[in-house]
Design an enzyme around this catalytic site. Structure first.
Site, short mmCIF file in Angstrom:
data_model
loop_
_atom_site.label_atom_id
_atom_site.label_comp_id
_atom_site.label_asym_id
_atom_site.label_seq_id
_atom_site.Cartn_x
_atom_site.Cartn_y
_atom_site.Cartn_z
N PHE A 36 0.86 -1.18 0.00
CA PHE A 36 0.00 0.00 0.00
C PHE A 36 0.89 1.23 0.00
O PHE A 36 1.76 1.37 0.86
CB PHE A 36 -0.93 0.04 1.22
CG PHE A 36 -1.88 1.21 1.19
CD1 PHE A 36 -3.03 1.17 0.42
CD2 PHE A 36 -1.59 2.37 1.88
CE1 PHE A 36 -3.88 2.27 0.34
CE2 PHE A 36 -2.44 3.48 1.81
CZ PHE A 36 -3.58 3.42 1.05
N ASP A 84 9.23 2.64 1.75
CA ASP A 84 8.04 3.36 2.21
C ASP A 84 7.89 3.07 3.70
O ASP A 84 7.38 2.02 4.10
CB ASP A 84 6.82 2.89 1.42
CG ASP A 84 5.53 3.59 1.88
OD1 ASP A 84 5.53 4.19 2.96
OD2 ASP A 84 4.53 3.48 1.15
N LYS A 129 2.83 9.06 8.73
CA LYS A 129 1.90 8.81 9.83
C LYS A 129 2.31 9.35 11.20
O LYS A 129 1.68 10.25 11.72
CB LYS A 129 1.57 7.32 9.90
CG LYS A 129 0.71 6.88 8.71
CD LYS A 129 0.15 5.51 8.86
CE LYS A 129 -0.98 5.24 7.88
NZ LYS A 129 -0.55 4.74 6.56
C1 LIG Z 1 -0.90 5.00 5.21
C2 LIG Z 1 0.14 4.67 4.21
C3 LIG Z 1 0.36 5.46 3.07
C4 LIG Z 1 -0.54 6.61 2.70
O1 LIG Z 1 -0.49 7.65 3.60
P1 LIG Z 1 -1.61 8.82 3.55
O2 LIG Z 1 -1.15 9.79 4.57
O3 LIG Z 1 -2.92 8.19 3.84
O4 LIG Z 1 -1.56 9.38 2.18
C5 LIG Z 1 1.41 5.13 2.24
N1 LIG Z 1 2.21 4.08 2.50
C6 LIG Z 1 2.04 3.30 3.58
C7 LIG Z 1 2.97 2.17 3.83
C8 LIG Z 1 0.98 3.56 4.47
O5 LIG Z 1 0.79 2.76 5.52
#
Ligand SMILES: *Cc1c(COP(=O)(O)O)cnc(C)c1O
Length: 410
Positions: free
Chosen positions: A148, A233, A262
């Protein structure tokens, strides 16, 4: 624990009706509206108390309403919220320096407002770098199935969940997906059009699946051999969550690009993209930007978060608390296995128990968790969660398992 959720209050009904009438229907929400938080606790509109073991999706790592973060935000709000990026401000550079220090130095940082935006920056930078060094065709990005990376069109294209793509075709081209943890598949896909690989150290939204031992080391070696950039990421796994400052540290590697979001603002919206200085040099003025990115308010919040995290030793706390929570979960007969790292844990349930039913029942009993898949629960509490709170949360879960079993499976 109060028996929350049984008596739906008038205030909640009014809130839910207004949302339904006026907000886009993109979220299926549980029937609770939270009004206040403190540490690991939340209170809903009827005053019921909850233990928050989701932490706003691994965001509120220092707990709700952390006094020092709240004071810094209030002070900055009364001093200077925002100036345009045509000018310097007194906070952004200091935050960038701190992020670079945490990542080992000799990098450059772009400040954004979310995880998806941090990844947009990473992908644009990897493409520009790839095309400068490998020609016009070198813009492809390899990502993993079950990953994701966000909801914008570019980060949706990177996200390895084909069912999320269907309604939004055509997506930006140049993304291909391989099985997570299969180094041979990655090697086979890595032709000379590939500029970067993007991976999570623990696939969070995909079900809390950690990279197996040796995988990220092998990916790093492959990327070095083929001169491909490795983007980690760390939006969910970064900043202590997994028991290291960054999830990739478990593998002892150094990525070329790292994205954060986050936990960085403990709830204040902010994201960051870090890159090795020589990679970041591919960008020139005008290549990328953001109206809000790096503004004093969010930057000050993040700087304070990093201060408190270091002082409170959240990384060590994530190790100890994660071991306690994971150990207690593994003892429950309804839990088949526990996976994850630090305080990002997934509990796979034994056959016949629906994680969505369990998480809804936990909410009604004062515990906030998430069914990350139909068969697994996700736990991402504040890193400052106490042992007593961990024990109380597991006790609620144990009671819910018994209640769900006695009612028969829905
Ligand atoms: C939550 C998340 C995102 C997206 O972050 P947003 O602030 O919702 O745009 C991207 N990568 C990972 C691994 C995530 O857990």
């Amino acid at each position: 624990m109060t028996d929350a959720g049984t008596a739906v209050d008038a205030r909640y009904l009014e809130i839910a009706a207004r949302e339904q009438a006026h907000m886009m229907p993109v979220f299926a929400r549980y029937p609770v509206a939270f009004a206040r938080g403190s540490g690991t606790r939340l209170w809903d509109t009827a005053g019921n108390e909850y233990l928050d073991f989701l932490g706003g999706l691994a965001v509120v790592s220092l707990g709700h309403a952390h006094p020092e973060v709240a004071a810094a935000i209030a002070d900055q709000a009364a001093t200077l919220l925002h100036v345009s990026n045509y000018f310097s401000n007194v906070v952004a550079g200091e935050l960038a320096e701190r992020i670079d220090d945490l990542l080992g130095g000799d990098g450059r940082v772009f400040l954004a407002n979310s995880g998806a935006e941090a990844n947009e920056c990473a992908i644009k930078l990897a493409r520009k770098h790839g095309q400068l060094h490998g020609g016009a065709e070198r813009y492809h990005v390899l990502a993993a199935y079950r990953s994701f990376h966000g909801r914008t069109l570019m980060t949706l294209a990177a996200t390895g969940q084909p069912e999320k793509h269907e309604a939004f075709q055509p997506l930006p081209p140049g993304f291909r997906h391989v099985s997570f943890a299969d180094i041979d598949e990655l090697a086979a896909a890595m032709d000379d059009r590939v500029c970067a690989v993007i991976l999570e150290a623990v696939q969070g939204e995909g079900g809390v699946w950690p990279a197996p031992d040796g995988y990220l080391e092998a990916v790093r070696a492959l990327c070095d051999e083929r001169e491909v950039l490795l983007i980690m990421d760390e939006v969910q796994t970064g900043l202590g969550r997994t028991g290291k400052w960054f999830g990739f540290e478990h593998a002892g590697i150094r990525p070329d690009i790292v994205t954060l979001a986050k936990a960085l603002g403990n709830g204040m919206p902010i994201g960051a993209c870090w890159a090795r200085a020589d990679v970041a040099a591919a960008f020139v003025p005008g290549d990328h930007g953001s109206t809000f990115g790096g503004q004093p308010l969010a930057s000050r919040a993040a700087l304070t978060v990093l201060d408190v995290m270091a002082r409170e030793g959240v990384v060590d706390r994530a190790v100890a608390a994660g071991a306690r929570l994971g150990g207690l979960l593994a003892e429950l007969p309804q839990v088949a296995s526990v996976r994850g790292r630090g305080l990002l844990l997934g509990a796979e349930l034994v056959e016949g128990i629906d994680a969505r039913v369990v998480s809804a029942r936990c909410l009604a009993n004062g515990l906030v968790i998430n069914a990350v898949t139909p068969t697994a629960l996700r736990f991402a509490p504040p890193l400052l969660v106490s042992d007593a709170e961990i024990d109380a949360a597991v006790a609620i879960l144990a009671d819910v398992f018994v209640a769900v079993a006695s009612e028969g499976v829905s």
